[in-house]
Design a protein around this motif. Structure first.
Motif, PDB file in Angstrom:
ATOM      1  N   THR A 651      -0.132  40.252  -0.180  1.00 38.35           N
ATOM      2  CA  THR A 651      -0.620  41.197   0.818  1.00 38.35           C
ATOM      3  C   THR A 651       0.338  42.357   1.027  1.00 38.35           C
ATOM      4  O   THR A 651      -0.060  43.520   1.086  1.00 38.35           O
ATOM      5  CB  THR A 651      -0.859  40.474   2.153  1.00 38.35           C
ATOM      6  N   LYS A 685      -6.862  43.099   7.492  1.00 40.96           N
ATOM      7  CA  LYS A 685      -5.687  42.238   7.318  1.00 40.96           C
ATOM      8  C   LYS A 685      -4.461  42.875   7.966  1.00 40.96           C
ATOM      9  O   LYS A 685      -3.653  42.205   8.616  1.00 40.96           O
ATOM     10  CB  LYS A 685      -5.405  42.013   5.826  1.00 40.96           C
ATOM     11  N   GLN A 688      -4.367  42.529  11.736  1.00 37.71           N
ATOM     12  CA  GLN A 688      -3.983  41.174  12.149  1.00 37.71           C
ATOM     13  C   GLN A 688      -2.479  40.968  12.016  1.00 37.71           C
ATOM     14  O   GLN A 688      -1.843  40.376  12.902  1.00 37.71           O
ATOM     15  CB  GLN A 688      -4.744  40.146  11.293  1.00 37.71           C
TER      16      GLN A 688
END
Length: 979
Positions: A651, A685, A688
């Motif tokens: 990520t 993402k 978050q």
């Protein structure tokens, strides 16, 4: 003689002195001077010439028959209309190594600083000119004089006598190289009136001795330029005692979408202003001047905090030893003169990956190769000699100092020309040295010259190469071919290649053989010489195969050479290089510079490898590739990067690549939105992770940065709350940096100003910097200052000047009203804080203050960012020196620390140091280690502020005790803890 003077704290003006207040250092007679000199064990310094044969030597050059030409800068340090500078010709008639006859070869010169014998005459640098002098009747005196070039220092309002053109040197490439030094200039040819003016600001120059054409090359040193046996170039300046170059200038701009980092780098492991170990006493006048500076009654830096030694302040004449007398362990070592400290320093130079580094020898950690107790000993330049030794030019002066730095009351007590009738030339010789027979290469046959190309002494090789080039004797070609084929010495094979090239006889067969040479240096230079043959299929196949060469220097050179071709199959070679040398940032830069096609293929290959092997270097290279893909804005390449971003499980890497891709697209005039790229899931993402306080900080930072790709309302909703909460500082800084990207968001300025009082010091400084950048934000900032909701002291002097000089008339008008000009009161500030010098400081409190006030631009003990001057020098200088530089940063402003304002066409205004310039762009270094590369096409205006980037007024809110604490931390940084 050591003399101590008390600080004149209460004085309001430079005091007058009654002669003879200051004692003078007395000269030592030439015959007794060797007794004052301490030399490394196993060596000695022999006197080769002294007054009256020579005076004020600053440059030396041997001709092919061993005669020595010396530039006598008798007019140092002031320009004189009577032209008392001379060129002296010295001859050793009996071959004993000591010159016994001198002739004035030429006189009536102004500031002669460079000499080199070539083409049967002497090239002389005497600012503003380069002349060619000939002795046609053999009487040892020049009877023909011709100015070849003029204009050196022409752009300097007042030329700096310590920054004059110098160091004419013969290169492997059969050309004469010279240092332009700090004065630069716009130089024109008087041989070719049609030639364009050559701007030598920050550049050195090269002269083709046959055509007398001059071109520019990488430069930036002061006094001294030298090559090692393999053609690596070295320069120095006062506080940067040895610098090297990582690539040649003709590789700059090969990839319009990538900017190479600056070529010139400091290479000493102990820092540019490294410590030195003087054994002579400090000059009394210098001690007195230092006390006046510390008291604030005379402008200028506090030299050494009351002592004139301890670190490099006048590094000069860097020279690589290439002789045969010292032994092989010394070949390639650098010798640097420090005339202010009466010493000669040595460094061992060695490779580190594709670049070079320099370190003190193991047995010279706290001593110098040569040091003298004689305060008149002033080494300034060196020369590799025909006998294999190293010659030293010693100006032998009472004072070597720029006149503008001396108070009038001190100058009245000295004759600044004292010693211009004296001078020494020494030679460094090892114990047991035996004088070789005199050299006579002038009448040597072509066969002898070819054989001499393999000589162990670099002077012999260079001289033979020069004579072969000058003679252009075609009968040398078969002999050179045989030398390249069979010479035992790799340097002989190397010189054979360049001699063939100089005769226009270099062929593909020569290069093919050189590509397989057993020495990596020969293979590296074969690549350089092959660049005009790259259209040949035979040569290309052999060049491309060197991507698998075992030597990193060969692979590094290959990457640059590949940038000159547009063949599609070069991508395979570049990929092979970067896979092998990924961990070396310079290798990555060389590959990116050459990667003008096939970027998507390289990205796919490296990203596939990184999925299996996570590495910091691999991730960094992928980010660079993603930015390059964006800048190229090729639809297919962009799609490949986006596919990887969407598919990777890493990520943090996905966030970083998306941001880099966006940066590249922005440079291309596009954006993620214009390219039709959807990053909805990635932003989800990121949102978050931004809110996840347990997530790894590095991942959170990447998530914050990704919001530059979101619409402003979404980014503001996520990032502005980070400024309100107790977030860690790096997260807040990342949020501010990301918000700064929204150049058209009118709501950003009031949002930042509303939160300003809740921000800690560094984020607050960053927020103010963001507001200064753009006209609309700057207006809001100025209104806040005018209303009193933001203190004027929050802005640095550079920021105030930026606003006052802003290109937007509304901003500059309001800034001039808000910031009224007040007379400088730095002397008063210095007097107010001088008591800090006598207070006992707390190192721990000082460390905290350093983090708060200095770490944006300085680095100590792994704290902060290296933007301003190296603090090693300040630490060695002592408390007074540091105090002056803190309280009055513009007192001794160095050109390389001038703040520049760059206005971009999209409305941004940036302030920083210009650390690199090329035809394609400018790199600006800013506080906190930020570097911004700006394309030339995007620059609206660029100008100097004529002020230091370091803010004036940093003492606001500090008491003398606080300053004492800060000084304690700086001067003890890196030391062992006190008991």
């Amino acid at each position: 003689m050591a003399v101590t003077f008390a600080l004149a704290i209460a004085l309001a003006a430079v005091p007058e002195l009654q002669a003879p207040t200051l004692p003078h250092l007395l000269p030592i007679a030439p015959e007794t001077a060797p007794g004052t000199i301490r030399v490394k064990k196993g060596f000695r310094l022999e006197l080769a010439a002294a007054e009256p044969l020579v005076a004020d030597p600053v440059a030396m050059a041997f001709d092919e028959n061993g005669r020595l030409f010396v530039a006598e800068m008798r007019d140092y340090p002031l320009h004189r209309d009577d032209g008392i500078g001379r060129i002296k010709l010295l001859v050793d008639t009996d071959g004993d190594g000591r010159f016994d006859r001198a002739t004035v070869f030429a006189d009536g010169l102004s500031w002669p600083t460079a000499v080199m014998w070539a083409k049967g005459g002497l090239f002389v640098g005497a600012t503003p000119d380069i002349l060619f002098l000939e002795d046609t009747d053999g009487d040892g005196k020049a009877d023909r004089r011709k100015v070849l070039f003029t204009g050196f220092a022409s752009t300097a309002p007042t030329p700096n006598v310590q920054g004059l053109m110098n160091s004419l040197v013969w290169g492997l490439d059969n050309r004469i190289h010279g240092a332009s030094s700090g004065n630069g200039g716009e130089v024109r040819s008087l041989v070719d009136p049609g030639a364009r003016l050559l701007d030598l600001r920050g550049k050195d120059f090269v002269i083709d001795p046959r055509t007398l054409a001059m071109t520019a090359e990488n430069g930036g040193g002061q006094h001294g330029l030298s090559f090692d046996d393999w053609g690596h170039k070295f320069v120095c300046n006062n506080a940067h005692h040895i610098m090297a170059f990582t690539y040649d200038a003709h590789y700059v701009g090969l990839n319009p979408h990538f900017s190479l980092p600056p070529a010139r780098i400091d290479i000493p492991v102990d820092g540019p202003a490294a410590e030195v170990y003087r054994i002579s006493d400090e000059e009394p006048w210098r001690v007195l001047r230092t006390s006046w500076r510390a008291a604030g009654v005379y402008a200028g830096p506090v030299e050494g905090g009351g002592r004139a030694s301890g670190y490099f302040t006048a590094a000069s004449g860097v020279t690589i030893y290439r002789g045969s007398a010292f032994g092989s362990d010394f070949v390639g070592d650098a010798f640097i003169a420090e005339p202010a400290g009466n010493l000669i320093h040595r460094k061992k130079v060695r490779p580190s990956g594709p670049i070079l580094v320099a370190a003190r020898p193991a047995d010279e950690q706290r001593t110098e190769f040569v040091a003298s107790t004689d305060g008149w000993f002033r080494p300034v330049q060196f020369a590799n000699a025909p006998d294999g030794t190293l010659y030293v030019a010693d100006m032998y002066r009472e004072i070597v100092e720029h006149p503008t730095t001396l108070p009038d009351s001190i100058k009245k007590q000295f004759d600044l020309f004292n010693g211009n009738d004296r001078g020494r030339i020494w030679r460094l010789v090892p114990d047991g040295f035996r004088q070789p027979p005199p050299v006579r290469l002038g009448p040597a046959s072509t066969a002898v010259l070819v054989k001499t190309l393999g000589h162990p002494n670099g002077w012999h090789r260079d001289t033979a190469a020069r004579l072969l080039y000058e003679r252009q004797d075609r009968t040398a070609i078969p002999r050179l071919t045989e030398l390249q084929r069979r010479a035992a010495s790799p340097l002989g094979r190397l010189h054979a290649l360049y001699a063939l090239d100089g005769l226009g006889a270099l062929t593909e067969s020569h290069l093919v053989r050189a590509f397989s040479d057993r020495d990596a240096g020969v293979r590296e230079h074969a690549l350089r010489l092959s660049e005009r043959f790259l259209s040949s299929a035979k040569i290309w196949s052999r060049v491309a195969a060197l991507a698998d060469d075992p030597a990193i220097n060969v692979r590094y050179q290959l990457a640059f050479t590949l940038g000159l071709v547009s063949r599609p199959d070069k991508t395979r070679a570049l990929l092979a290089i970067v896979r092998r040398d990924m961990e070396h940032e310079w290798s990555r830069a060389a590959v990116l510079n050459a990667l003008t096609a096939g970027v998507g293929d390289v990205f796919a290959a490296i990203s596939d490898a990184e999925q299996r092997r996570e590495s910091a270097a691999g991730s960094a290279f992928l980010r660079q590739l993603a930015a390059l893909v964006g800048a190229r804005n090729d639809r297919a390449e962009v799609a490949r990067v986006v596919a990887f971003i969407e598919g990777t499980a890493r990520t943090s890497l996905a966030f970083a690549l998306a941001r880099s891709l966006s940066d590249g697209l922005s440079r291309a005039g596009s954006s993620v939105a214009k390219a039709g790229i959807q990053l909805t899931s990635l932003l989800t993402k990121a949102r978050q992770l931004v809110a996840d306080h347990e997530a790894a900080e590095a991942t959170r930072l990447r998530a914050v940065e990704l919001f530059a790709l979101a619409p402003y309302p979404d980014a503001a909703a996520t990032l502005l709350p980070l400024l309100d909460s107790a977030q860690v500082e790096p997260v807040q800084l990342a949020a501010l940096s990301t918000l700064d990207r929204f150049t058209t968001a009118a709501a950003l300025a009031p949002a930042l100003l509303e939160r300003m009082t809740r921000l800690t010091p560094r984020p607050r400084r960053e927020a103010i910097g963001i507001l200064v950048k753009r006209p609309d934000r700057a207006m809001a900032l100025l209104s806040s200052v005018s209303a009193g909701t933001l203190s004027r002291s929050e802005l640095t002097l550079s920021q105030v000047n930026t606003l006052r000089q802003h290109g937007d008339q509304r901003v500059s008008d309001l800034a001039r009203r808000v910031f009224e000009v007040k007379p400088s009161s730095r002397p008063e500030v210095i007097r107010r804080y001088t008591p800090a010098l006598s207070l006992r400081g707390s190192r721990d409190r000082g460390k905290t203050l350093f983090e708060q006030r200095c770490s944006a631009c300085h680095r100590l003990e792994e704290i902060g960012h290296a933007l301003g001057p190296d603090l090693v020098a300040s630490k060695a200088g002592g408390r007074e020196a540091i105090m002056i530089s803190i309280l009055d940063p513009n007192r001794d402003l160095q050109p390389n620390y001038l703040a520049y304002i760059v206005e971009t066409k999209d409305g941004n205004t940036l302030v920083g140091l210009v650390v690199a310039e090329s035809p394609s762009g400018v790199t600006l270094r800013q506080a906190f280690g930020a570097e911004t590369a700006i394309a030339r096409a995007d620059i609206k205006a660029m100008r100097s502020q004529n002020e230091s980037l370091m803010p004036q007024g940093i003492e606001e809110g500090l008491e003398p005790q606080d300053l004492a604490d800060l000084l304690e931390f700086v001067v003890t940084a890196g030391d062992a803890p006190r008991p």
